[in-house]
Write a protein that holds these residues in place. Structure first.
Motif, PDB file in Angstrom:
ATOM      1  N   MET A   1      24.873  43.638  53.232  1.00  0.00           N
ATOM      2  CA  MET A   1      25.152  43.035  51.928  1.00  0.00           C
ATOM      3  C   MET A   1      26.148  43.913  51.158  1.00  0.00           C
ATOM      4  SD  MET A   1      21.377  43.516  50.145  1.00  0.00           S
ATOM      5  CE  MET A   1      21.985  42.956  48.557  1.00  0.00           C
ATOM      6  N   PRO A   2      27.422  43.894  51.603  1.00  0.00           N
ATOM      7  CA  PRO A   2      28.445  44.723  50.968  1.00  0.00           C
ATOM      8  C   PRO A   2      28.884  44.175  49.618  1.00  0.00           C
ATOM      9  CG  PRO A   2      29.439  43.357  52.648  1.00  0.00           C
ATOM     10  CD  PRO A   2      27.953  43.119  52.735  1.00  0.00           C
ATOM     11  N   ILE A   3      29.651  44.998  48.915  1.00  0.00           N
ATOM     12  CA  ILE A   3      30.201  44.677  47.599  1.00  0.00           C
ATOM     13  C   ILE A   3      31.711  44.838  47.684  1.00  0.00           C
ATOM     14  CG2 ILE A   3      30.244  45.340  45.160  1.00  0.00           C
ATOM     15  CD1 ILE A   3      27.449  46.684  45.757  1.00  0.00           C
ATOM     16  N   ALA A   4      32.467  43.889  47.145  1.00  0.00           N
ATOM     17  CA  ALA A   4      33.931  43.980  47.158  1.00  0.00           C
ATOM     18  C   ALA A   4      34.471  43.537  45.801  1.00  0.00           C
ATOM     19  CB  ALA A   4      34.519  43.121  48.271  1.00  0.00           C
ATOM     20  N   PHE A   5      35.122  44.476  45.102  1.00  0.00           N
ATOM     21  CA  PHE A   5      35.753  44.199  43.812  1.00  0.00           C
ATOM     22  C   PHE A   5      37.266  44.336  43.977  1.00  0.00           C
ATOM     23  CE2 PHE A   5      32.569  44.755  40.129  1.00  0.00           C
ATOM     24  CZ  PHE A   5      31.598  44.064  40.834  1.00  0.00           C
ATOM     25  N   ARG A   6      37.987  43.273  43.638  1.00  0.00           N
ATOM     26  CA  ARG A   6      39.449  43.296  43.699  1.00  0.00           C
ATOM     27  C   ARG A   6      39.981  43.465  42.278  1.00  0.00           C
ATOM     28  NH1 ARG A   6      43.519  41.593  47.224  1.00  0.00           N
ATOM     29  NH2 ARG A   6      41.943  40.826  48.698  1.00  0.00           N
ATOM     30  N   ILE A   7      40.723  44.535  42.049  1.00  0.00           N
ATOM     31  CA  ILE A   7      41.316  44.811  40.738  1.00  0.00           C
ATOM     32  C   ILE A   7      42.788  44.405  40.791  1.00  0.00           C
ATOM     33  CG2 ILE A   7      41.727  46.562  38.982  1.00  0.00           C
ATOM     34  CD1 ILE A   7      38.766  45.989  39.588  1.00  0.00           C
ATOM     35  N   VAL A   8      43.198  43.542  39.859  1.00  0.00           N
ATOM     36  CA  VAL A   8      44.546  42.975  39.874  1.00  0.00           C
ATOM     37  C   VAL A   8      45.169  43.075  38.490  1.00  0.00           C
ATOM     38  CG1 VAL A   8      43.966  41.387  41.753  1.00  0.00           C
ATOM     39  CG2 VAL A   8      43.663  40.660  39.379  1.00  0.00           C
ATOM     40  N   SER A   9      46.422  42.692  38.393  1.00  0.00           N
ATOM     41  CA  SER A   9      47.119  42.669  37.105  1.00  0.00           C
ATOM     42  C   SER A   9      46.565  41.548  36.227  1.00  0.00           C
ATOM     43  CB  SER A   9      48.619  42.476  37.321  1.00  0.00           C
ATOM     44  OG  SER A   9      48.861  41.193  37.901  1.00  0.00           O
ATOM     45  N   ASP A  10      46.902  41.597  34.953  1.00  0.00           N
ATOM     46  CA  ASP A  10      46.433  40.563  34.027  1.00  0.00           C
ATOM     47  C   ASP A  10      46.921  39.175  34.447  1.00  0.00           C
ATOM     48  OD1 ASP A  10      45.135  42.445  32.513  1.00  0.00           O
ATOM     49  OD2 ASP A  10      46.755  42.667  31.047  1.00  0.00           O
ATOM     50  N   ALA A  11      48.170  39.095  34.905  1.00  0.00           N
ATOM     51  CA  ALA A  11      48.734  37.800  35.302  1.00  0.00           C
ATOM     52  C   ALA A  11      47.998  37.233  36.515  1.00  0.00           C
ATOM     53  CB  ALA A  11      50.216  37.950  35.596  1.00  0.00           C
ATOM     54  N   LYS A  12      47.742  38.073  37.511  1.00  0.00           N
ATOM     55  CA  LYS A  12      47.032  37.609  38.703  1.00  0.00           C
ATOM     56  C   LYS A  12      45.582  37.261  38.378  1.00  0.00           C
ATOM     57  CE  LYS A  12      49.832  40.057  42.123  1.00  0.00           C
ATOM     58  NZ  LYS A  12      49.838  41.083  43.198  1.00  0.00           N
ATOM     59  N   TYR A  13      44.987  38.008  37.459  1.00  0.00           N
ATOM     60  CA  TYR A  13      43.613  37.691  37.058  1.00  0.00           C
ATOM     61  C   TYR A  13      43.544  36.326  36.370  1.00  0.00           C
ATOM     62  CZ  TYR A  13      39.198  37.827  34.513  1.00  0.00           C
ATOM     63  OH  TYR A  13      37.976  37.514  33.996  1.00  0.00           O
ATOM     64  N   ALA A  14      44.485  36.070  35.487  1.00  0.00           N
ATOM     65  CA  ALA A  14      44.510  34.777  34.800  1.00  0.00           C
ATOM     66  C   ALA A  14      44.686  33.636  35.798  1.00  0.00           C
ATOM     67  CB  ALA A  14      45.633  34.760  33.763  1.00  0.00           C
ATOM     68  N   GLU A  15      45.524  33.856  36.807  1.00  0.00           N
ATOM     69  CA  GLU A  15      45.728  32.842  37.837  1.00  0.00           C
ATOM     70  C   GLU A  15      44.451  32.613  38.641  1.00  0.00           C
ATOM     71  OE1 GLU A  15      48.514  32.220  41.852  1.00  0.00           O
ATOM     72  OE2 GLU A  15      48.932  33.851  40.425  1.00  0.00           O
ATOM     73  N   TRP A  16      43.784  33.721  39.021  1.00  0.00           N
ATOM     74  CA  TRP A  16      42.526  33.580  39.765  1.00  0.00           C
ATOM     75  C   TRP A  16      41.463  32.903  38.918  1.00  0.00           C
ATOM     76  CZ3 TRP A  16      37.666  35.425  38.582  1.00  0.00           C
ATOM     77  CH2 TRP A  16      36.693  35.269  39.578  1.00  0.00           C
ATOM     78  N   LEU A  17      41.405  33.261  37.635  1.00  0.00           N
ATOM     79  CA  LEU A  17      40.382  32.723  36.737  1.00  0.00           C
ATOM     80  C   LEU A  17      40.509  31.208  36.611  1.00  0.00           C
ATOM     81  CD1 LEU A  17      38.076  33.796  34.935  1.00  0.00           C
ATOM     82  CD2 LEU A  17      39.704  33.835  33.039  1.00  0.00           C
ATOM     83  N   ALA A  18      41.719  30.736  36.523  1.00  0.00           N
ATOM     84  CA  ALA A  18      41.929  29.288  36.405  1.00  0.00           C
ATOM     85  C   ALA A  18      41.396  28.568  37.639  1.00  0.00           C
ATOM     86  CB  ALA A  18      43.407  28.991  36.196  1.00  0.00           C
ATOM     87  N   GLY A  19      41.656  29.113  38.815  1.00  0.00           N
ATOM     88  CA  GLY A  19      41.152  28.486  40.032  1.00  0.00           C
ATOM     89  C   GLY A  19      39.647  28.638  40.190  1.00  0.00           C
ATOM     90  N   ALA A  20      39.113  29.808  39.805  1.00  0.00           N
ATOM     91  CA  ALA A  20      37.679  30.053  39.953  1.00  0.00           C
ATOM     92  C   ALA A  20      36.857  29.170  39.027  1.00  0.00           C
ATOM     93  CB  ALA A  20      37.378  31.521  39.682  1.00  0.00           C
ATOM     94  N   GLN A  21      37.376  28.883  37.840  1.00  0.00           N
ATOM     95  CA  GLN A  21      36.654  28.018  36.913  1.00  0.00           C
ATOM     96  C   GLN A  21      36.473  26.616  37.486  1.00  0.00           C
ATOM     97  OE1 GLN A  21      39.087  28.491  33.427  1.00  0.00           O
ATOM     98  NE2 GLN A  21      37.882  30.189  32.630  1.00  0.00           N
TER      99      GLN A  21
END
Length: 288
Positions: A242-262
């Protein structure tokens, strides 16, 4: 000879540069690595500094005690010193072996308490997420102000890993937690069944996941990359999967991911969430 040494130096520098790049991109231990994983948060950097301080202190104490033992063995054995001393008390030594250990403990205590305070005092958070330990996977929930995103994260099996170079064995997952760089992240940790332990070494995060209890920790990632961790509690037969993986990205990439994740995760109901988010490989016994 000089030219050969210069060539060797350039090659060594290139190798170190490539190693540093790999460590900057991925928070993971390297084969043959000596030392801690590269720090990617202020708390992790402080932990490393305190660790190094303790290593120097322990080394100095060990060398000093070894030197005393050698002196005693050489100077005060029966052959070198046939007539033993009858000294029973020495005020200077009594004072020294009382005050010096106290001073050492003070040197250790001051940064230790400061580190504990910094770890336990959670600053105002930019983002709040919840990590929920389950047998045997992690579930994640983002706060409502980010769209109330919820998903489960399962380890990828060998068959699932499309690129072994960027998806390390026993650490890569199907759904990574994505967060922006240089933001204070509050992590609430709990469990649904048994005790788990949420740990990401490169971010300086370690917190027990206790059923019925909500613990909190925090971090502020200062470098982009993927940072891996694992459950560090003996929680059952699949504890190691049961591993853990956190991806840290720029604000722009985070906003892009957030839109898709929602769109992908927010509308999933509690009854179907596990079935929808669980990878096909995680449903098999190949992880055993």
């Amino acid at each position: 000879m000089t030219r050969g040494l210069k060539t060797f130096g350039l090659a060594a520098a290139s190798l170190l540069a490539m190693t540093g790049l790999a460590l900057a991109d991925y928070g993971i231990g390297e084969p043959g690595q000596i030392g801690l994983q590269a720090a990617a948060s202020p708390i992790a950097a402080e932990i490393h500094w305190f660790h190094d301080l303790l290593v120097w202190l322990i080394t100095a104490i060990t060398v000093f005690v070894l030197a005393l033992l050698v002196i005693v063995m050489v100077r005060f054995n029966s052959k070198s010193n046939p007539v033993p001393s009858k000294t029973t008390h020495n005020a200077a030594i009594e004072v020294a072996w009382t005050l010096i250990p106290v001073l050492i403990l003070v040197i250790i205590a001051v940064p230790s308490f400061r580190l504990l305070k910094n770890q336990l005092t959670i600053p105002p958070a930019d983002i709040t997420i919840k990590a929920v330990g389950n047998q045997w996977f992690w579930g994640y929930e983002y706060a409502k102000d980010t769209g109330n995103i919820r998903f489960d994260s399962y380890m990828l099996t060998d068959a699932d890993r499309k690129d072994p170079a960027t998806q390390p064995r026993l650490l890569a997952v199907d759904n990574e937690v994505v967060l922006p760089i240089n933001k204070t992240v509050r992590v609430q940790v709990t469990a649904n069944d048994v005790l788990h332990s949420f740990v990401i070494p490169s971010l300086g995060v370690r917190m027990d996941a206790v059923p019925g209890r909500l613990n909190e920790t925090w971090f502020k990632a200062t470098r982009e990359g993927i940072y891996y961790g694992q459950c560090s509690e003996l929680c059952g037969k699949d504890h190691a999967f049961m591993p853990i993986a956190f991806r840290i990205v720029s604000d722009a990439k985070y906003a892009e991911w957030l839109a898709g994740a929602q769109k992908k995760f927010a509308a999933v109901s509690d009854d179907s969430r596990v079935a929808v988010n669980q990878s096909p490989a995680a449903k098999t016994a190949e992880t055993k």
